[in-house]
Design a protein around this motif. Structure first.
Motif, PDB file in Angstrom:
ATOM      1  N   LEU A  20       0.822  -1.206   0.000  1.00 53.87           N
ATOM      2  CA  LEU A  20       0.000   0.000   0.000  1.00 53.87           C
ATOM      3  C   LEU A  20       0.859   1.259   0.000  1.00 53.87           C
ATOM      4  O   LEU A  20       0.483   2.267  -0.607  1.00 53.87           O
ATOM      5  N   ALA A  21       2.012   1.228   0.663  1.00 52.57           N
ATOM      6  CA  ALA A  21       2.906   2.390   0.644  1.00 52.57           C
ATOM      7  C   ALA A  21       3.432   2.648  -0.766  1.00 52.57           C
ATOM      8  O   ALA A  21       3.646   3.801  -1.168  1.00 52.57           O
ATOM      9  N   ARG A  22       3.612   1.583  -1.519  1.00 50.33           N
ATOM     10  CA  ARG A  22       4.125   1.717  -2.884  1.00 50.33           C
ATOM     11  C   ARG A  22       3.040   2.111  -3.878  1.00 50.33           C
ATOM     12  O   ARG A  22       3.278   2.918  -4.777  1.00 50.33           O
ATOM     13  N   ARG A  23       1.839   1.553  -3.713  1.00 46.33           N
ATOM     14  CA  ARG A  23       0.795   1.747  -4.717  1.00 46.33           C
ATOM     15  C   ARG A  23      -0.299   2.725  -4.309  1.00 46.33           C
ATOM     16  O   ARG A  23      -1.071   3.166  -5.141  1.00 46.33           O
ATOM     17  N   PHE A  24      -0.363   3.075  -3.028  1.00 52.92           N
ATOM     18  CA  PHE A  24      -1.433   3.974  -2.583  1.00 52.92           C
ATOM     19  C   PHE A  24      -0.865   4.930  -1.537  1.00 52.92           C
ATOM     20  O   PHE A  24      -1.284   4.947  -0.387  1.00 52.92           O
ATOM     21  N   ASP A  25       0.105   5.719  -1.972  1.00 54.15           N
ATOM     22  CA  ASP A  25       0.764   6.645  -1.056  1.00 54.15           C
ATOM     23  C   ASP A  25      -0.047   7.929  -0.906  1.00 54.15           C
ATOM     24  O   ASP A  25      -1.145   8.065  -1.456  1.00 54.15           O
ATOM     25  N   GLY A  26       0.503   8.887  -0.154  1.00 57.15           N
ATOM     26  CA  GLY A  26      -0.218  10.126   0.103  1.00 57.15           C
ATOM     27  C   GLY A  26      -0.555  10.905  -1.152  1.00 57.15           C
ATOM     28  O   GLY A  26      -1.624  11.512  -1.254  1.00 57.15           O
ATOM     29  N   GLY A  27       0.346  10.890  -2.136  1.00 55.14           N
ATOM     30  CA  GLY A  27       0.080  11.600  -3.382  1.00 55.14           C
ATOM     31  C   GLY A  27      -1.082  11.002  -4.141  1.00 55.14           C
ATOM     32  O   GLY A  27      -1.941  11.723  -4.672  1.00 55.14           O
ATOM     33  N   THR A  28      -1.132   9.681  -4.201  1.00 52.60           N
ATOM     34  CA  THR A  28      -2.237   8.998  -4.869  1.00 52.60           C
ATOM     35  C   THR A  28      -3.551   9.275  -4.149  1.00 52.60           C
ATOM     36  O   THR A  28      -4.595   9.497  -4.780  1.00 52.60           O
ATOM     37  N   LEU A  29      -3.492   9.273  -2.826  1.00 51.12           N
ATOM     38  CA  LEU A  29      -4.683   9.547  -2.033  1.00 51.12           C
ATOM     39  C   LEU A  29      -5.222  10.941  -2.312  1.00 51.12           C
ATOM     40  O   LEU A  29      -6.415  11.124  -2.571  1.00 51.12           O
ATOM     41  N   ARG A  30      -4.343  11.943  -2.293  1.00 49.59           N
ATOM     42  CA  ARG A  30      -4.794  13.326  -2.534  1.00 49.59           C
ATOM     43  C   ARG A  30      -5.328  13.499  -3.952  1.00 49.59           C
ATOM     44  O   ARG A  30      -6.276  14.241  -4.177  1.00 49.59           O
ATOM     45  N   ALA A  31      -4.720  12.800  -4.907  1.00 46.30           N
ATOM     46  CA  ALA A  31      -5.181  12.920  -6.290  1.00 46.30           C
ATOM     47  C   ALA A  31      -6.594  12.380  -6.462  1.00 46.30           C
ATOM     48  O   ALA A  31      -7.341  12.828  -7.344  1.00 46.30           O
ATOM     49  N   ALA A  32      -6.970  11.416  -5.621  1.00 47.74           N
ATOM     50  CA  ALA A  32      -8.297  10.806  -5.724  1.00 47.74           C
ATOM     51  C   ALA A  32      -9.382  11.635  -5.061  1.00 47.74           C
ATOM     52  O   ALA A  32     -10.571  11.423  -5.320  1.00 47.74           O
ATOM     53  N   VAL A  33      -9.009  12.576  -4.199  1.00 44.40           N
ATOM     54  CA  VAL A  33      -9.998  13.371  -3.475  1.00 44.40           C
ATOM     55  C   VAL A  33     -10.805  14.222  -4.451  1.00 44.40           C
ATOM     56  O   VAL A  33     -10.269  14.899  -5.307  1.00 44.40           O
ATOM     57  N   GLY A  34     -12.117  14.175  -4.300  1.00 45.68           N
ATOM     58  CA  GLY A  34     -12.993  14.993  -5.129  1.00 45.68           C
ATOM     59  C   GLY A  34     -13.459  14.300  -6.385  1.00 45.68           C
ATOM     60  O   GLY A  34     -14.476  14.672  -6.967  1.00 45.68           O
ATOM     61  N   ALA A  35     -12.705  13.315  -6.853  1.00 43.11           N
ATOM     62  CA  ALA A  35     -13.097  12.577  -8.049  1.00 43.11           C
ATOM     63  C   ALA A  35     -12.785  11.107  -7.836  1.00 43.11           C
ATOM     64  O   ALA A  35     -11.904  10.546  -8.490  1.00 43.11           O
ATOM     65  N   PRO A  36     -13.483  10.467  -6.903  1.00 43.22           N
ATOM     66  CA  PRO A  36     -13.173   9.065  -6.588  1.00 43.22           C
ATOM     67  C   PRO A  36     -13.425   8.147  -7.773  1.00 43.22           C
ATOM     68  O   PRO A  36     -14.521   8.095  -8.313  1.00 43.22           O
ATOM     69  N   CYS A  37     -12.386   7.471  -8.179  1.00 42.99           N
ATOM     70  CA  CYS A  37     -12.486   6.514  -9.281  1.00 42.99           C
ATOM     71  C   CYS A  37     -11.657   5.310  -8.890  1.00 42.99           C
ATOM     72  O   CYS A  37     -10.489   5.439  -8.521  1.00 42.99           O
ATOM     73  N   LEU A  38     -12.247   4.152  -8.948  1.00 35.33           N
ATOM     74  CA  LEU A  38     -11.558   2.951  -8.498  1.00 35.33           C
ATOM     75  C   LEU A  38     -10.388   2.633  -9.421  1.00 35.33           C
ATOM     76  O   LEU A  38     -10.530   2.602 -10.636  1.00 35.33           O
ATOM     77  N   ASP A  39      -9.233   2.399  -8.825  1.00 36.77           N
ATOM     78  CA  ASP A  39      -8.025   2.029  -9.561  1.00 36.77           C
ATOM     79  C   ASP A  39      -8.068   0.524  -9.822  1.00 36.77           C
ATOM     80  O   ASP A  39      -7.743  -0.278  -8.953  1.00 36.77           O
ATOM     81  N   ARG A  40      -8.483   0.151 -11.022  1.00 39.79           N
ATOM     82  CA  ARG A  40      -8.634  -1.278 -11.341  1.00 39.79           C
ATOM     83  C   ARG A  40      -7.283  -2.001 -11.334  1.00 39.79           C
ATOM     84  O   ARG A  40      -7.211  -3.184 -11.014  1.00 39.79           O
ATOM     85  N   GLY A  41      -6.232  -1.290 -11.680  1.00 42.90           N
ATOM     86  CA  GLY A  41      -4.919  -1.902 -11.635  1.00 42.90           C
ATOM     87  C   GLY A  41      -4.527  -2.271 -10.220  1.00 42.90           C
ATOM     88  O   GLY A  41      -4.019  -3.378  -9.965  1.00 42.90           O
ATOM     89  N   LEU A  42      -4.761  -1.367  -9.287  1.00 42.37           N
ATOM     90  CA  LEU A  42      -4.489  -1.650  -7.882  1.00 42.37           C
ATOM     91  C   LEU A  42      -5.396  -2.766  -7.370  1.00 42.37           C
ATOM     92  O   LEU A  42      -4.964  -3.633  -6.604  1.00 42.37           O
ATOM     93  N   TRP A  43      -6.658  -2.747  -7.809  1.00 48.30           N
ATOM     94  CA  TRP A  43      -7.614  -3.778  -7.379  1.00 48.30           C
ATOM     95  C   TRP A  43      -7.122  -5.169  -7.791  1.00 48.30           C
ATOM     96  O   TRP A  43      -7.148  -6.112  -7.002  1.00 48.30           O
ATOM     97  N   ARG A  44      -6.634  -5.279  -9.030  1.00 45.39           N
ATOM     98  CA  ARG A  44      -6.106  -6.563  -9.499  1.00 45.39           C
ATOM     99  C   ARG A  44      -4.825  -6.935  -8.748  1.00 45.39           C
ATOM    100  O   ARG A  44      -4.574  -8.113  -8.485  1.00 45.39           O
ATOM    101  N   GLU A  45      -4.010  -5.923  -8.412  1.00 44.04           N
ATOM    102  CA  GLU A  45      -2.795  -6.199  -7.653  1.00 44.04           C
ATOM    103  C   GLU A  45      -3.134  -6.705  -6.251  1.00 44.04           C
ATOM    104  O   GLU A  45      -2.463  -7.591  -5.719  1.00 44.04           O
ATOM    105  N   LEU A  46      -4.179  -6.144  -5.652  1.00 41.92           N
ATOM    106  CA  LEU A  46      -4.644  -6.656  -4.359  1.00 41.92           C
ATOM    107  C   LEU A  46      -5.106  -8.104  -4.497  1.00 41.92           C
ATOM    108  O   LEU A  46      -4.834  -8.943  -3.630  1.00 41.92           O
ATOM    109  N   GLY A  47      -5.798  -8.386  -5.598  1.00 32.80           N
ATOM    110  CA  GLY A  47      -6.235  -9.754  -5.840  1.00 32.80           C
ATOM    111  C   GLY A  47      -5.053 -10.701  -5.982  1.00 32.80           C
ATOM    112  O   GLY A  47      -5.052 -11.807  -5.426  1.00 32.80           O
TER     113      GLY A  47
END
Length: 289
Positions: A20-47
């Motif tokens: 999560l530190a590599r794929r969902f860091d603070g910058g990624t989190l802030r970029a998602a604010v206001g326009a939440p869109c699921l990161d399918r690439g991250l979702w598959r990586e979690l899988g």
């Protein structure tokens, strides 16, 4: 009986934190604010990492671990403010094609609310007539289903939500302590002031009390233990983020800070599965039974 984590459990927790530190860091989190869109690439990586198939038997393509391990990874998800219908997809891993591998996103009607409905490939429950809500959490899109029938909460869903709340409570405590050590007023760190010390100490006590309850409930899987864990975790997350905001002062509300995002996520999670009322009723029935 010892409740210390095994070496394998610590490795699992640390591996999820690193991912999560590599794929969902603070910058990624802030970029998602206001326009939440699921990161399918991250979702598959979690899988691929086994997040959703953690409790599936190895014979069925899963990891073959148990509820205690699931609690550990969901705690890390809460700590990182990971977005998406994590609990619903995890619970659907056994019977929804693609859910275990992260190829499918599963939403769930829960108490008349649905998180991430527009992004879902599969919806569990009747979402007919769902209307979008203005969510208090800018990273959790919500829909309300008018007239949805009440459904008994799934104990595993309740426990995994408690684990996410525990992660938020832990992170709120970390953020408060970090700020108290570095922010100076009147020529000294604000952590030197007794009022700030008390806030941080109380946050730690609530978080560690919730941790003991959540971990114990993961071992026993008893509905009463899960209800107690949920109540303690909700309190630790909601009160902890509020106190963390108090330590930060006005800057805690700025978009550069994560404090208010943790608070808003804690509020939204606290409404899942009937909220505190269902857990209170479970405990009351046990006490009066």
């Amino acid at each position: 009986m010892r409740f210390q984590l095994s070496d394998e459990q610590r490795a699992l927790r640390d591996g999820m934190r690193e991912l999560l530190a590599r794929r969902f860091d603070g910058g990624t989190l802030r970029a998602a604010v206001g326009a939440p869109c699921l990161d399918r690439g991250l979702w598959r990586e979690l899988g691929a990492a086994g997040f959703f198939a953690l409790r599936l038997p190895e014979a069925d393509g899963g990891v073959g671990l148990g509820l205690p391990e699931a609690v550990l990874v969901f705690e890390e998800a809460g700590r990182a403010l990971l977005t998406g219908p994590l609990v619903a997809t995890h619970l659907a891993a056994a019977d929804v094609p693609g859910a275990a591998t992260g190829e499918a996103v599963v939403a769930r009607v829960d108490g008349g609310l649905v998180e991430w409905l527009a992004e879902a490939d599969v919806v569990r429950g009747d979402a007919s007539g769902a209307v979008p809500l203005c969510s208090v959490d800018p990273l959790t899109p919500l829909h309300r289903v008018p007239g949805a029938a009440a459904v008994a909460p799934d104990p595993v869903a309740v426990l995994l939500t408690a684990a996410e709340q525990l992660g938020t409570a832990t992170r709120a405590c970390e953020l408060a302590v970090q700020h108290a050590r570095t922010r100076e007023q009147f020529g000294q760190p604000i952590g030197a002031f007794q009022a700030v010390k008390h806030l941080c100490a109380e946050m730690l006590v609530r978080a560690e009390t919730a941790r003991a309850a959540v971990y114990a409930a993961a071992v026993t899987a008893d509905p009463v233990d899960i209800a107690a864990a949920r109540l303690l975790a909700d309190e630790a997350a909601v009160r902890g983020t509020r106190d963390c905001l108090q330590v930060h002062g006005g800057m805690g509300f700025t978009w550069e800070a994560q404090v208010h995002l943790h608070m808003k996520r804690a509020w939204v999670r606290a409404q899942r599965g009937g909220g505190n009322t269902e857990s209170e009723e479970t405990l009351a029935a046990e006490l009066l039974g």
